[in-house]
Design an enzyme around this catalytic site. Structure first.
Site, mmCIF file in Angstrom:
data_model
loop_
_atom_site.group_PDB
_atom_site.id
_atom_site.type_symbol
_atom_site.label_atom_id
_atom_site.label_comp_id
_atom_site.label_asym_id
_atom_site.label_seq_id
_atom_site.Cartn_x
_atom_site.Cartn_y
_atom_site.Cartn_z
ATOM 1 N N SER A 134 61.688 70.320 62.250
ATOM 2 C CA SER A 134 62.073 69.052 61.748
ATOM 3 C C SER A 134 63.526 69.363 60.814
ATOM 4 O O SER A 134 64.256 68.419 60.473
ATOM 5 C CB SER A 134 61.087 68.313 60.655
ATOM 6 N N HIS A 191 64.221 70.121 54.317
ATOM 7 C CA HIS A 191 65.127 69.053 55.000
ATOM 8 C C HIS A 191 66.230 68.551 54.513
ATOM 9 O O HIS A 191 67.247 68.073 55.203
ATOM 10 C CB HIS A 191 63.883 67.753 54.764
#
Length: 275
Positions: A134, A191
């Site tokens: 991710s 992230h």
């Protein structure tokens, strides 16, 4: 009675899978098999995850292997469902070789270095391992969001009066925050590191990370990669298009360089990256 538009037929699935370009196929399959192997062999996953406290000259592999490992099957499946279309679009725009070079090199290394450096400097979760593709999802989302921001600076959220105008470029940051709030164990910092590199690529600041086009075009022509490799995407989309041009239809080298060719082709406990 007409079939509902939301229903997906097997033919549509096969058609979509057939359109996935080469580098995306290789990366997605590598992530899948390495993650499955890592779940069967926890020691392998421990070796590949990014653990700032144990990252040194002897374990530099962690800076390039962590996106290929996932903590669970659902973690793996959700990440691949989100990553595949984003990676497909990136490869269609930049070419197969560029995609492979970036996603096995700088797009692993730079977010990993940023994450490791910030974690060690702030003494934040230095013993918590992170893994998951991710970080690439947020990298690609940020790159796309920045490009969209140039033509559509805001999107409207009609939940207030007057409606809220939210900057398009900031949408990946909002998504990262919401995932961190609602999905336990996700790494907000990881992230955000992916977002930082994505903004750098989308704005053009990090375009130098990509290999130069001239030698890549020479390699493509010399090895006839467009003809030999199914689902291969040329590096020069402006001239060759999605699948390239037939050799008999190409212009001269000078035309190619100028872009004037008339014919164009149509385990470890810690934090995870992702839901």
């Amino acid at each position: 009675m007409a079939q509902s538009s939301w229903q997906v037929s097997p033919a549509r699935i096969r058609s979509y899978l057939n359109r996935i370009p080469l580098a995306t196929r290789l990366l997605v399959l590598s992530i899948f098999f390495i993650s499955i192997l890592g779940q069967r062999l926890p020691s392998l996953r421990d070796w590949g995850c990014l653990l700032p406290a144990e990252t040194n000259l002897a374990t530099l592999n962690r800076l390039s292997t962590y996106p290929f490992f996932h903590l669970s099957l659902i973690h793996l499946v959700l990440n691949l469902l989100a990553l595949t279309p984003l990676l497909t679009n990136f490869e269609s725009e930049n070419g197969t070789i560029v995609t492979l070079v970036l996603f096995t090199g700088p797009f692993c290394l730079i977010p990993g270095l940023i994450y490791t450096g910030l974690t060690l400097l702030t003494h934040l979760s230095t013993n918590a391992a992170v893994c998951g593709s991710s970080i690439w999802i947020f990298l690609l989302l940020s790159s796309t969001a920045y490009a969209t921001y140039r033509t559509n600076p805001y999107f409207v959220i009609p939940i207030t009066s007057p409606s809220l105008h939210f900057p398009t470029w900031a949408s990946p940051l909002l998504a990262a925050l919401l995932i961190w709030i609602f999905i336990p164990g996700t790494s907000l910092l990881g992230h955000l590191c992916g977002c930082a590199v994505g903004y750098g690529w989308g704005s053009g600041v990090l375009k130098f990370l990509g290999p130069p086009e001239r030698p890549l075009r020479w390699i493509e022509g010399k090895l006839n990669l467009l003809g030999r490799l199914p689902h291969y995407v040329s590096v020069d989309q402006k001239i060759y298009g999605r699948y390239g041009v037939l050799p008999s239809m190409g212009g001269s080298d000078e035309d190619v360089e100028a872009g004037t060719s008339r014919f164009r082709g149509t385990g470890p406990s810690g934090q995870r990256l992702g839901p």
